[in-house]
Motif scaffolding. Structure first.
Motif, mmCIF file in Angstrom:
data_model
loop_
_atom_site.group_PDB
_atom_site.id
_atom_site.type_symbol
_atom_site.label_atom_id
_atom_site.label_comp_id
_atom_site.label_asym_id
_atom_site.label_seq_id
_atom_site.Cartn_x
_atom_site.Cartn_y
_atom_site.Cartn_z
ATOM 1 N N THR A 86 -68.631 -0.750 -53.483
ATOM 2 C CA THR A 86 -69.584 -0.319 -54.529
ATOM 3 C C THR A 86 -70.610 -1.647 -54.575
ATOM 4 O OG1 THR A 86 -67.545 0.255 -55.517
ATOM 5 C CG2 THR A 86 -69.641 0.333 -56.691
ATOM 6 N N PHE A 87 -70.135 -2.664 -54.377
ATOM 7 C CA PHE A 87 -70.971 -3.881 -54.403
ATOM 8 C C PHE A 87 -72.128 -3.647 -53.512
ATOM 9 C CE2 PHE A 87 -72.112 -8.367 -53.510
ATOM 10 C CZ PHE A 87 -72.659 -8.781 -54.261
ATOM 11 N N GLY A 88 -71.681 -3.452 -52.352
ATOM 12 C CA GLY A 88 -72.730 -2.943 -51.247
ATOM 13 C C GLY A 88 -73.650 -2.252 -51.276
ATOM 14 N N VAL A 89 -73.455 -0.879 -51.910
ATOM 15 C CA VAL A 89 -74.125 0.108 -52.295
ATOM 16 C C VAL A 89 -75.116 -0.307 -53.330
ATOM 17 C CG1 VAL A 89 -74.262 2.376 -53.162
ATOM 18 C CG2 VAL A 89 -72.583 1.880 -51.548
ATOM 19 N N GLU A 90 -74.603 -0.999 -54.236
ATOM 20 C CA GLU A 90 -75.407 -1.706 -55.478
ATOM 21 C C GLU A 90 -76.454 -2.594 -54.955
ATOM 22 O OE1 GLU A 90 -76.106 -1.823 -58.517
ATOM 23 O OE2 GLU A 90 -76.877 -3.842 -58.819
ATOM 24 N N LEU A 91 -76.065 -3.465 -54.069
ATOM 25 C CA LEU A 91 -77.018 -4.386 -53.533
ATOM 26 C C LEU A 91 -78.009 -3.742 -52.690
ATOM 27 C CD1 LEU A 91 -75.212 -7.096 -51.544
ATOM 28 C CD2 LEU A 91 -76.631 -7.224 -53.608
ATOM 29 N N PHE A 92 -77.846 -2.719 -51.924
ATOM 30 C CA PHE A 92 -78.662 -1.707 -51.326
ATOM 31 C C PHE A 92 -79.734 -1.265 -51.948
ATOM 32 C CE2 PHE A 92 -79.911 2.520 -49.751
ATOM 33 C CZ PHE A 92 -80.433 2.075 -48.620
ATOM 34 N N ILE A 93 -79.275 -0.601 -53.252
ATOM 35 C CA ILE A 93 -80.087 0.328 -54.028
ATOM 36 C C ILE A 93 -81.064 -0.959 -54.981
ATOM 37 C CG2 ILE A 93 -80.326 1.567 -56.135
ATOM 38 C CD1 ILE A 93 -77.869 3.232 -55.039
ATOM 39 N N SER A 94 -80.481 -2.103 -55.389
ATOM 40 C CA SER A 94 -81.029 -3.020 -56.237
ATOM 41 C C SER A 94 -82.054 -3.719 -55.521
ATOM 42 C CB SER A 94 -80.302 -3.857 -57.029
ATOM 43 O OG SER A 94 -79.349 -4.746 -55.871
ATOM 44 N N GLY A 95 -81.930 -3.617 -54.055
ATOM 45 C CA GLY A 95 -83.073 -4.427 -53.287
ATOM 46 C C GLY A 95 -84.501 -4.169 -53.536
ATOM 47 N N HIS A 96 -84.645 -3.042 -54.388
ATOM 48 C CA HIS A 96 -85.994 -2.806 -54.761
ATOM 49 C C HIS A 96 -86.748 -3.805 -55.537
ATOM 50 C CE1 HIS A 96 -89.342 -0.148 -54.016
ATOM 51 N NE2 HIS A 96 -89.515 0.157 -55.181
ATOM 52 N N ASN A 97 -85.945 -4.186 -56.642
ATOM 53 C CA ASN A 97 -86.568 -5.340 -57.589
ATOM 54 C C ASN A 97 -85.567 -6.509 -57.746
ATOM 55 O OD1 ASN A 97 -88.682 -3.790 -58.511
ATOM 56 N ND2 ASN A 97 -87.112 -2.373 -59.455
ATOM 57 N N ASP A 98 -84.413 -6.647 -57.066
ATOM 58 C CA ASP A 98 -83.433 -7.723 -57.303
ATOM 59 C C ASP A 98 -82.964 -8.016 -56.038
ATOM 60 O OD1 ASP A 98 -83.531 -8.116 -60.259
ATOM 61 O OD2 ASP A 98 -82.549 -5.938 -60.123
ATOM 62 N N PRO A 99 -82.369 -8.962 -55.824
ATOM 63 C CA PRO A 99 -81.894 -9.617 -54.581
ATOM 64 C C PRO A 99 -80.879 -8.324 -53.925
ATOM 65 C CG PRO A 99 -81.587 -11.317 -56.000
ATOM 66 C CD PRO A 99 -81.991 -10.088 -56.734
ATOM 67 N N GLY A 100 -80.766 -8.288 -52.611
ATOM 68 C CA GLY A 100 -80.207 -7.350 -51.850
ATOM 69 C C GLY A 100 -81.138 -6.599 -51.099
ATOM 70 N N GLY A 101 -80.989 -5.240 -50.774
ATOM 71 C CA GLY A 101 -81.788 -4.525 -49.628
ATOM 72 C C GLY A 101 -80.993 -4.322 -48.554
ATOM 73 N N GLY A 102 -81.596 -3.619 -47.583
ATOM 74 C CA GLY A 102 -80.941 -3.090 -46.421
ATOM 75 C C GLY A 102 -80.046 -3.900 -45.549
ATOM 76 N N PHE A 103 -80.586 -5.263 -45.385
ATOM 77 C CA PHE A 103 -79.779 -6.300 -44.770
ATOM 78 C C PHE A 103 -78.514 -6.514 -45.334
ATOM 79 C CE2 PHE A 103 -83.743 -6.988 -42.436
ATOM 80 C CZ PHE A 103 -83.374 -6.504 -41.293
ATOM 81 N N SER A 104 -78.758 -7.325 -46.341
ATOM 82 C CA SER A 104 -77.515 -7.712 -47.129
ATOM 83 C C SER A 104 -76.613 -6.589 -47.605
ATOM 84 C CB SER A 104 -77.774 -8.624 -48.156
ATOM 85 O OG SER A 104 -79.077 -7.977 -49.048
ATOM 86 N N GLY A 105 -77.121 -5.535 -48.066
ATOM 87 C CA GLY A 105 -76.293 -4.247 -48.452
ATOM 88 C C GLY A 105 -75.409 -3.993 -47.127
ATOM 89 N N GLY A 106 -76.027 -3.874 -46.082
ATOM 90 C CA GLY A 106 -75.458 -3.382 -44.839
ATOM 91 C C GLY A 106 -74.298 -4.128 -44.399
ATOM 92 N N LEU A 107 -74.805 -5.498 -44.785
ATOM 93 C CA LEU A 107 -73.712 -6.409 -44.061
ATOM 94 C C LEU A 107 -72.259 -6.499 -45.236
ATOM 95 C CD1 LEU A 107 -76.243 -9.562 -43.268
ATOM 96 C CD2 LEU A 107 -74.158 -8.381 -41.901
ATOM 97 N N VAL A 108 -72.827 -6.282 -46.302
ATOM 98 C CA VAL A 108 -71.583 -6.393 -47.257
ATOM 99 C C VAL A 108 -70.792 -4.955 -46.905
ATOM 100 C CG1 VAL A 108 -70.891 -5.941 -49.619
ATOM 101 C CG2 VAL A 108 -72.617 -7.530 -49.088
ATOM 102 N N LEU A 109 -71.504 -3.877 -46.787
ATOM 103 C CA LEU A 109 -70.609 -2.734 -46.337
ATOM 104 C C LEU A 109 -69.766 -2.945 -45.133
ATOM 105 C CD1 LEU A 109 -73.285 0.248 -47.025
ATOM 106 C CD2 LEU A 109 -71.241 -0.473 -48.164
#
Lengths: 112, 141, 801
Positions: free
Chosen positions: B21-44
């Motif tokens: 869940t955290f990974g998906v959240e990171l991925f989606i929030s990457g637009h405005n907050d820390p996160g995004g494709g790289f970190s989201g993907g890595l967490v997943l």
């Protein structure tokens, strides 16, 4: 702050280069890993440190840290992971195939 | 070597979902907050990794029957294809269109082509990381 | 828009052919390829009336705006000639290949290369942008390489292909530098714009070097002396390829380039001298050497060299019209360029026909050696007739088209005497005449030694099936044969429709193209040129009859010289020396390579820091350091240094982990949340990776290198670190430009994203990100392959994923 980090970068580069110059696989791989840490910090320092808030526009504040180095480093981190993994596997395979643990032995084996 | 890992297994079952869940959240929030494709993907990827470490590969494979090489390939394809789509509308390569949409539940949301692009990035990261670890651990064991 | 498609079609077709070939594994594949050049030829022919009325077709596909490189195509009279030759000869050659190549050959590959060549060659003649032209130019070299080495199991084929590639590509690179110099002078890559600026150029310092380099490209491609040596070896290619690439089209690319650049360089006397003299020298040397050949194909190769020299020298004389010499009738010299273009077409017809004929002889009898051939006229009447037409046309005899252009050539060589330039005297017509005599002799060799005499010695020909080939094989040479005769009777048709617009392209500054067109007539009185021709026939016949007697001079120097030997010597020396030199320092030891790289880095940067830059430090911009930041940095330094001294690899790996996580903390402190996040996860995964492979890693042996090595390593390490550190400190104190990051801070309005880092990754610099994940994928696949490779080799096969 910039000077301090730069000193750190210098020390890291020294260690990394020394490790790179050895013959043992694991040392060389660790050398590359440390070298990439050093370079990431170096790039970050080049943009100036703590010149503003985190580069998030939702944050309060009018100034932001330089975002470009951060973008560069982000990609670099992922790539250096792939490189480290590749080197590790390379060393692992060489060791399993030839039993050599340093580059000179590999060379000797391929010459025979 | 049989170790008693009941606690590990139980905790993993719960934690994996939190991490996912955290990974998906990171991925989606990457637009405005820390996160995004790289970190989201890595967490997943690290969530999956935890699963593989706790249970053995076969068990996990039954639950998640994906070939992660293909997932990585799909990710690259998604990123490249989404970059090429704007060319069909005579825009330049990699033009990232965006627009506001009124969605149920979420309300007025801004959606952007970047999301597809980033999804490609995330999938590639997940695919590559899991592929690397799986191939090594399969070989080692 | 027609022209870019014309270029694209062969490329697409060449991609398609191998797939088609997996379904149609027979000669039929040729019939499926045939429509491609045929349709292109028809489309191109339909444009002829438009061009004859003075129109030019321009089309630009904008490509790299920043670099001013665009895919601009330009169809004018000059490129039309070449375009028609490429597609027309292409059609005939494909038709001929269907019968020439047996089904056992890799036909898919053959037609793929052939179409690749066709597309690249069309690209060369239709491109207006010199850089695009250069790319296509090299592509023709590559496809020529592939086609020469088509029978790659033969050693000679490979050697010939390599030679052709080395020579033409060397010239090509020279040409590229020439083009870049032209860009430096004119600020444009477009040939038409360069022509527009031609008057301002000669005073420029780069004018002469650019000219010579472009000529180098043209001369190597068109096999001019002393670069002609690749062409005879290129004859290892299948005969259709020789007929197409190495006589009709590719070798004409250099001639095309020279003709194309006459408006730019024509005002230079050096241009006139180099093109004319090299052309004449090639003409003489080629024809002289053709006579000594025993292999019919080699003979044709040398004759091609000599004919290319002839065309080249005609263009050289033609460019004299651009020279600023008072009191000279310029139409005499434009007539030379006209003759050159006319002969360009004629040469393709008769030389193409001759190559095909010799291919037929080789195909039917299995030999091309004139010492073994003879008396074939009785058995192969149709083949013989075409060979007769081709050879006599090449020798310059009526009633064949070669006669007309040969007369024009002799007239031009006579006219050039009146130019009044130093070094240009009566010797030019004499050289032209002598070369023509040799040309006459080798043409007679082709006809008489192959088709007449000695048939009584070779009764075996009949048993071996000496007869005309199947009609299909004769179609292509017959069409060429018909053209050879047809052009003799109706040359002015060609002049009006094809050559007039071409002349307008060569002499854009001369205005009315009508005045540039020569009325070609077979009979124009008993003028000096005709007397020269009569002399050629007379002396040539005598020389041919006494060939056996005087042929011995080929064993006497300087007639026995071969430029080839220089090439071989150079190549062998070069290969040997570079092998030894490389082996000396490329020892295969990684630490050696690192030593080279780092020592060079130290030397270069050290020198620059001490002597060149001499900048001062400036710490005033530094941010304040808090106590916890001190602690983080100290931890990292300690961990790093400790790695050098630990005894166990487990601790080393864990220390590396410590470094990684501390870096992540630093990222937090330094306002980089994205980096911190990513770093933490990556570090975790990396540590897992290390530990996974841990058991199977070699022991962490304490290294005990010899003392000097250790000292050197330590020196390199410390020096590198210091240099990095000092450079970084200097850079921070002396900013030359404002950071560009202000631009990215508009991310919300520009991209809609609030996270600037991700906006850069996903939008501003998304191209980098895209390629990066490709790299990541390749890395992952690399790991996979590296692990799985042994399963196949070892054959235990329980992991067949």
């Amino acid at each position: 702050m910039e000077t301090l980090i730069t000193l750190l970068v210098g020390v890291l580069v020294m260690v990394a280069v020394y490790l790179l110059l050895s013959r043992n696989f694991v040392r060389i791989i660790l050398g590359t890993a440390i070298l990439s840490h050093a370079i990431h910090l170096l790039i970050l320092t080049m943009g100036g440190l703590k010149k503003g808030g985190a580069p998030l526009l939702t944050e309060e504040g009018s100034t932001y840290s330089d975002a470009l180095p951060q973008a560069l480093i982000l990609t670099a981190i992922v790539i250096s992971f792939a490189v480290t993994a590749f080197l590790l596997v390379l060393a692992y395979r060489i060791y399993r195939e030839t039993g050599a643990d340093n580059l000179d032995d590999v060379r000797r084996e391929s010459d025979d | 070597m049989k170790i008693n890992d009941v606690i590990l297994r139980t905790v993993t079952k719960i934690i994996v979902f939190i991490i996912l869940t955290f990974g998906v959240e990171l991925f989606i929030s990457g637009h405005n907050d820390p996160g995004g494709g790289f970190s989201g993907g890595l967490v997943l990827a690290s969530a999956l990794l935890l699963l593989y470490m706790t249970y053995d590969i076969e068990t996990v494979h039954k639950g998640i029957p994906f070939d992660f090489k293909k997932i990585a390939g799909l990710g690259v394809f998604l990123a490249v294809a989404s970059s090429a789509v704007p060319m069909l509308f005579s825009n330049q390569f990699l033009t990232q269109e965006k627009g506001d949409f009124a969605l149920p539940v979420f309300g007025l949301t801004e959606l952007s082509m970047v999301l597809v692009f980033e999804a490609g990035v995330a999938l590639t990261v997940v695919g590559v990381v899991v592929t690397i670890l799986l191939t090594i651990s399969e070989d080692v064991s | 828009m027609i022209i870019p498609i014309l270029i694209l079609v062969p490329f697409l077709a060449s991609l398609f052919v191998p797939f088609l070939y997996t379904y149609v594994r027979s000669k039929k594949i040729g019939w499926m390829v045939l429509p491609v050049p045929l349709i292109l030829f028809v489309i191109l022919s339909l444009q002829v009336p438009k061009l004859a009325s003075g129109e030019n077709l321009f089309h630009t596909i904008r490509w790299l705006n920043a670099a001013d490189i665009h895919f601009t195509t330009h169809l004018d009279g000059l490129s039309m000639i070449l375009g028609l030759l490429i597609t027309g000869m292409g059609t005939l050659v494909v038709m001929y290949s269907i019968y020439y190549l047996s089904e056992r050959e890799a036909l898919g590959r053959f037609y793929m290369y052939l179409l690749l060549f066709m597309g690249s060659m069309l690209g060369v003649v239709f491109s207006d942008n010199v850089l695009v032209l250069y790319v296509f130019w090299e592509l023709t070299s590559v496809s020529s390489f592939l086609l020469i080495a088509f029978w790659h199991q033969r050693k000679n084929s490979r050697a010939g292909a390599k030679k052709a590639m080395l020579i033409t590509v060397t010239g090509g690179i020279g040409m590229l530098i020439g083009f870049l110099m032209m860009h430096q002078m004119t600020g444009t890559y477009s040939i038409q714009e360069m022509i527009g600026m031609a008057e301002t150029l000669p005073t420029n310092d780069l004018f002469i070097p650019a000219m010579l380099l472009i000529l180098l490209g043209a001369f190597t491609k068109s096999a001019q002396f002393p670069f002609h040596i690749w062409l005879p070896d290129a004859m290892e290619a299948p005969t259709p390829v020789s007929a197409y690439l190495h006589s009709a089209t590719m070798v004409k690319a250099g001639i095309y380039l020279v003709a194309r650049f006459i408006p730019v360089f024509g005002e230079s006397e050096l241009w006139f001298y180099s093109v004319t003299f090299i052309g004449l020298l090639t003409l003489l040397w080629g024809s002289f050497n053709a006579v000594r050949q025993n292999d019919l194909k080699a003979l044709l190769a040398y004759s091609t060299i000599s004919q290319l020299g002839l065309i080249m020298s005609l263009l050289g004389i033609g460019s004299a019209a651009m020279l600023d010499i008072p009191g000279v009738d310029k139409t005499i010299y434009t007539a030379a360029a006209f003759a050159g273009l006319f002969h360009l077409i004629n040469h393709s017809t008769f030389k193409g026909a001759l190559f095909m004929i010799i291919g037929i002889v080789d195909h039917e009898l299995g030999t091309r050696d004139i010492r073994k051939l003879g008396g074939l006229a009785v058995f192969m009447p149709i083949t013989f007739s075409i060979a007769l037409a081709g050879s006599f046309s090449m020798a310059g005899l009526p009633p064949f088209n070669g006669f007309l252009s040969k007369e024009l050539f002799l007239e031009a060589s006579l006219a050039v005497r009146h130019l009044g330039l130093p070094g240009v005297h009566t010797w030019i017509p004499i050289v032209a005449w002598v070369a023509s005599v040799f040309t006459f002799v080798y043409c007679m060799i082709i006809v008489f030694q192959t088709f007449f005499g000695r048939q009584q010695q070779q009764p075996a020909w009949v048993d071996r099936g000496a007869h005309d080939p199947r009609p299909g094989m004769l179609v292509a040479p017959s069409i060429l044969g018909a053209l050879i005769v047809g052009l003799f009777f109706f040359p002015n048709l060609l002049g009006k429709w094809i050559l007039k617009p071409a002349m307008a392209a060569v002499y854009p500054s001369f205005g009315n193209p009508e005045s540039l067109v020569v009325h070609i007539a077979a009979w124009h009185g008993l003028n000096p040129a005709l007397w020269m021709t009569i002399g050629i026939i007379f002396v040539g016949t005598i020389l041919y009859i006494f060939l056996r007697q005087w042929r011995r001079i080929y064993t006497v120097s300087p007639f026995s010289w071969k430029i080839d030997n220089i090439y071989t010597l150079l190549l062998i020396q070069l290969e040997g020396n570079s092998y030894h030199l490389t082996n000396k320092y490329m020892t295969g030891h990684l630490h050696r390579y690192f030593t080279y790289i780092l020592l060079f880095f130290i030397a270069m940067m050290g020198t620059a820091l001490t002597f060149v830059w001499r900048l001062t430090f400036n710490f005033s911009e530094d941010a304040v350091v808090t106590i916890n930041e001190y602690i983080l940095v100290m931890v990292m330094m300690a961990a790093a240094v400790a790695i050098l001294f630990v005894n166990s690899r487990l601790i080393a790996i864990l220390l590396n982990g410590v470094l990684g996580f501390t870096v992540a903390f630093l990222f937090v402190v330094l306002r980089a949340p994205d980096l911190a996040l990513t770093q933490i996860v990556v570090e975790t995964v990396t540590t897992v990776l290390f530990l996974l492979t841990f058991r199977f890693m070699p022991d962490w042996k304490k290294e005990r290198p010899r003392r000097p090595v250790k000292v050197l390593n330590a020196f390199i390490a410390v020096a590198t670190g210091l240099i990095v550190m000092i450079t970084a400190l200097i850079v921070q104190g002396n900013r030359l430009f404002d950071p560009i990051s202000k631009y990215f801070e508009d991310a919300k309005t520009l991209t809609g994203g609030g996270n600037i880092v991700n906006a850069i990754l996903g939008d501003f610099r998304a191209f980098d990100t895209m390629l990066e994940i490709v790299v990541l994928l390749i890395g992952g696949l690399g790991v996979y392959v590296l692990i799985k490779l042994k399963d196949k080799k070892g054959g235990d096969g329980n992991e067949n994923q």
